[in-house]
Design a protein around this motif. Structure first.
Motif, PDB file in Angstrom:
ATOM      1  N   GLY A   8      -8.989  95.805  24.001  1.00 35.82           N
ATOM      2  CA  GLY A   8      -9.765  96.810  24.723  1.00 35.82           C
ATOM      3  C   GLY A   8     -10.860  97.407  23.869  1.00 35.82           C
ATOM      4  N   TRP A   9     -11.643  98.299  24.477  1.00 34.44           N
ATOM      5  CA  TRP A   9     -12.712  99.010  23.770  1.00 34.44           C
ATOM      6  C   TRP A   9     -12.126 100.282  23.159  1.00 34.44           C
ATOM      7  CZ3 TRP A   9     -17.211  96.648  23.018  1.00 34.44           C
ATOM      8  CH2 TRP A   9     -17.621  95.651  23.918  1.00 34.44           C
ATOM      9  N   TYR A  10     -12.412 100.498  21.856  1.00 32.56           N
ATOM     10  CA  TYR A  10     -11.911 101.668  21.161  1.00 32.56           C
ATOM     11  C   TYR A  10     -13.064 102.331  20.393  1.00 32.56           C
ATOM     12  CZ  TYR A  10      -7.224  99.873  22.095  1.00 32.56           C
ATOM     13  OH  TYR A  10      -6.094  99.423  22.714  1.00 32.56           O
ATOM     14  N   ARG A  20     -15.978  99.603  19.840  1.00 28.58           N
ATOM     15  CA  ARG A  20     -15.890  98.232  19.357  1.00 28.58           C
ATOM     16  C   ARG A  20     -14.699  97.546  20.033  1.00 28.58           C
ATOM     17  NH1 ARG A  20     -18.194  95.510  15.220  1.00 28.58           N
ATOM     18  NH2 ARG A  20     -19.181  97.447  14.528  1.00 28.58           N
ATOM     19  N   TRP A  21     -14.812  96.219  20.308  1.00 24.94           N
ATOM     20  CA  TRP A  21     -13.759  95.484  21.007  1.00 24.94           C
ATOM     21  C   TRP A  21     -12.653  95.057  20.040  1.00 24.94           C
ATOM     22  CZ3 TRP A  21     -12.493  94.724  25.967  1.00 24.94           C
ATOM     23  CH2 TRP A  21     -11.544  93.752  26.261  1.00 24.94           C
ATOM     24  N   TRP A  22     -11.431  95.441  20.374  1.00 26.06           N
ATOM     25  CA  TRP A  22     -10.225  95.042  19.651  1.00 26.06           C
ATOM     26  C   TRP A  22      -9.573  93.925  20.458  1.00 26.06           C
ATOM     27  CZ3 TRP A  22      -7.555  95.499  15.273  1.00 26.06           C
ATOM     28  CH2 TRP A  22      -6.179  95.276  15.277  1.00 26.06           C
ATOM     29  N   ASP A  23      -9.415  92.692  19.893  1.00 28.79           N
ATOM     30  CA  ASP A  23      -8.924  91.538  20.653  1.00 28.79           C
ATOM     31  C   ASP A  23      -7.400  91.427  20.683  1.00 28.79           C
ATOM     32  OD1 ASP A  23      -8.194  90.607  18.170  1.00 28.79           O
ATOM     33  OD2 ASP A  23      -9.642  88.951  18.120  1.00 28.79           O
ATOM     34  N   GLY A  24      -6.727  92.469  20.203  1.00 32.17           N
ATOM     35  CA  GLY A  24      -5.269  92.455  20.178  1.00 32.17           C
ATOM     36  C   GLY A  24      -4.709  92.211  18.792  1.00 32.17           C
TER      37      GLY A  24
END
Length: 314
Positions: A8-10, A20-24
């Motif tokens: 998600g976006w954090y 910034r996008w966190w891909d897991g």
């Protein structure tokens, strides 16, 4: 891990005002401006003054105390929601239990699967549109196609609803048409043209040589012919496509295309859309590739003409 922070976006502490996008599992290069918080105007409530003869401990003092206490509770809740986004070192989100809604934890304003937002952003559950939240785009889903819910697929995928046994592998299933989106990695080329030329071979092998679980399908690719390589406009951005016709050891072969263009959101990182259509009478018409390309829209764009919210006949 069951408590891992979902993609998600954090909030990006390194760039105030951005997400910034966190891909897991790791941070990506994708950023975007932080959505402006919606503020509701609340009329000021008059604070009654102390009646004649009352001291500071009268009714007015109690009202002021209640107002201040309420403000402190709201401030603490907001601060707690912001702190959930990162570890103390500010490098990655920390998975923590919280009673707040998922969109409050991620800071996106709407988590994937939530109902459409007031700005017209599509719902992930809409069967007529494929939503790529990371790259900020949507693709129309043609009639007779569906989203893939397979856990084997590594990429966001839509495909023809009907499957068949892959030529050369009785245990594998193939589809007459498949479209996927992917995000380039650090080893990929950084221009749309170079990346499309680089990606087409991998796209062809994945569609007609070896599938995601390592099964040899279609008897492998025996040769290919390049049909097109040209600049193209996609969602208001200039991109590039490369299209091949591949011959296979078994079956009719097919057509593959790698389309690359800058995302319309954030830092405008490149997006790759792969097409794979079977050749022969059972495959989708080749013109559908162009129709789908024209139907790509930025998330939140309400334009139709074969785009968001409308099905496309194959």
């Amino acid at each position: 891990m069951s408590n891992a922070t979902p993609p998600g976006w954090y909030p990006d502490t390194a760039a105030p005002g951005s997400e910034r996008w966190w891909d897991g599992s790791a941070w990506t290069a994708h950023t975007r401006p932080y959505p402006a918080a919606k503020q509701q105007s609340v009329p000021a409530r008059p604070v009654p003054t102390a009646a004649p003869g009352q001291g500071s401990g009268g009714g007015g003092g109690r009202v002021v105390a209640l107002v201040v206490a309420g403000a402190l509770v709201v401030g603490a809740a907001v601060t707690g929601a912001v702190l959930l986004g990162r570890d103390d070192d500010g490098t990655r989100p920390q998975a923590r239990r919280s009673s707040a809604p998922s969109h409050a934890r991620t800071g996106t304003g709407a988590a994937p699967g939530d109902s459409p937002s007031p700005d017209g952003s599509p719902d992930d559950s809409d069967p007529t549109v494929l939503v790529d939240q990371l790259n900020g785009i949507t693709l129309p889903i043609p009639d007779g196609w569906e989203k893939s819910d397979s856990t084997v697929d590594e990429l966001l995928t839509m495909r023809t609803a009907d499957s068949y046994s892959c030529p050369g592998s009785s245990s594998a299933f193939c589809y007459h048409g498949t479209v996927t989106t992917r995000t380039p990695n650090g080893a990929d080329a950084t221009s749309a043209e170079k990346l499309a030329e680089q990606d087409i071979e991998a796209a062809a092998k994945r569609a007609y040589d070896e599938n995601t679980v390592g099964e040899r399908i279609h008897g492998g690719i025996t040769s290919h012919t390049q049909l097109a390589a040209a600049s193209v406009s996609v969602a208001g951005r200039t991109g590039y496509l490369v299209r091949w016709r591949v011959a296979t050891g078994k079956g009719p072969g097919g057509y593959v295309q790698s389309l690359v263009f800058p995302s319309a959101v954030g830092s405008e990182s490149l997006v790759v859309v792969r097409y794979a259509f079977d050749a022969g009478p059972d495959g989708p018409p080749l013109s559908l590739m162009d129709t789908l390309t024209k139907g790509i829209r930025p998330i939140g764009d309400s334009g139709t003409s074969g785009g968001v919210g409308s099905s496309v006949a194959p």
